[in-house]
Write an enzyme that holds these catalytic residues in place. Structure first.
Site: not given
Length: 235
Positions: A56, A60, A127, A130
Site C-alpha cells: 500500500e 500510494d 488501501d 493501492e
C-alpha cells in the site's frame, strides 16, 4: 516465466479471483497474495504472506506519479488547481469506487473479527487498491500499472465536476441581482455510514430553484448548483 511460491489453497483461490476481476495474471503470485492480505489475517496466521501495508505504501507513490504525470501532460492548469484535481482523483472515495467496480473487496483475506466490516470499509478497500497497484508495478513495471488504474482516473476526471465549481458560478450570477439570497438545504439523508446519499435543494430567497444529489453534502450542493445553471441554459 512464473515465479513460484508456496501459497495455501485459501489464498490461491483469492489470487485467482483477483486476476479474473482485474484482467491481469501475476507472474509472481506471492505479490498478489501479499496485496490481498489484510493485517487482521496476517496477525492470525503469520505465514505465507505479509500484510498488504508495505505494498500500500508503494502503491500510494505509484498512484501519485501516474496521476501527476497525466495531469501535467494533459491539463494546462496552475499548480494549485492541479493539486486540487489530483486530491479528488486519488481520494478515499475515488479508490473505494474503483474497488467496488472490480469487486476487490471480495478478494481480500481478513481475520475472523474483520470479515464482516472489512469488505465494506472505505479505507480498507481504498488501501487495497493501492496495494494491488504496488504489486502490479513490482510484477510488471510502470506501464502495466498505468494500464490498471489510468483509464479509471481519466474516466473519473471526464465525468466529474472537478474542473468546475458550479456553486461559485451560480453565486456570481445571482449576485448580479441585488437583494436575492442564494442558499442550500440538505433535505434528505439516507444509506449506511459507509455509503451515504444526500439530496440538496438550492434556493433563491425562499424558492426552490433546483435539486441535486451526491455521496456527500458538498457533492449534493454542487449537483444542485449545476442543475440550476442548466435550467438557466448555462452548461
Amino acid at each position: 516465466m512464473e515465479i513460484k511460491s508456496t501459497i495455501i489453497p485459501e489464498v490461491k483461490i483469492k489470487v485467482e479471483n483477483l486476476e479474473k476481476r482485474i484482467n491481469y495474471v501475476f507472474k509472481n503470485k506471492q505479490l498478489a497474495a501479499d496485496a490481498l492480505t489484510h493485517s487482521s489475517f496476517y496477525n492470525e496466521h503469520k505465514r505465507n504472506s505479509r500484510s498488504n501495508e508495505r505494498l500500500e505504501f508503494l502503491g500510494d507513490s505509484v498512484l501519485s506519479i501516474i496521476t501527476c504525470e497525466y495531469l501535467y501532460s494533459h491539463l494546462n492548469e496552475a499548480e494549485g488547481m492541479l493539486t486540487k484535481i489530483k486530491a479528488a482523483l486519488v481520494c478515499e472515495d475515488s479508490l473505494y469506487n474503483f474497488a467496488a467496480i472490480h469487486g476487490i473487496g471480495e478478494c481480500l483475506l481478513f481475520g475472523k473479527g474483520e470479515r464482516t466490516v472489512g469488505t465494506v470499509r472505505k479505507s480498507t478497500l481504498a488501501d487495497a487498491v493501492e496495494a494491488v497497484l504496488g504489486a502490479i508495478y513490482l510484477d510488471s513495471g510502470m506501464d502495466r500499472a498505468k494500464e490498471f488504474i489510468l483509464p479509471y482516473l481519466i474516466e473519473t476526471l471526464n465525468e466529474s465536476d472537478i474542473l468546475h465549481d458550479w456553486k461559485t458560478t451560480l453565486q456570481e450570477i445571482v449576485q448580479k441581482n441585488k437583494g436575492e439570497i442564494l442558499s442550500y438545504e440538505i433535505v434528505e439523508e439516507s444509506g449506511p455510514a459507509h455509503d451515504k446519499h444526500f439530496v440538496c435543494h438550492v434556493k433563491i430567497n425562499s424558492n426552490v430553484l433546483a435539486e441535486g444529489s451526491g455521496q456527500s453534502k458538498k457533492k449534493a450542493e454542487q449537483a444542485a448548483a449545476k442543475a440550476a445553471l442548466e435550467l438557466m441554459g448555462i452548461r
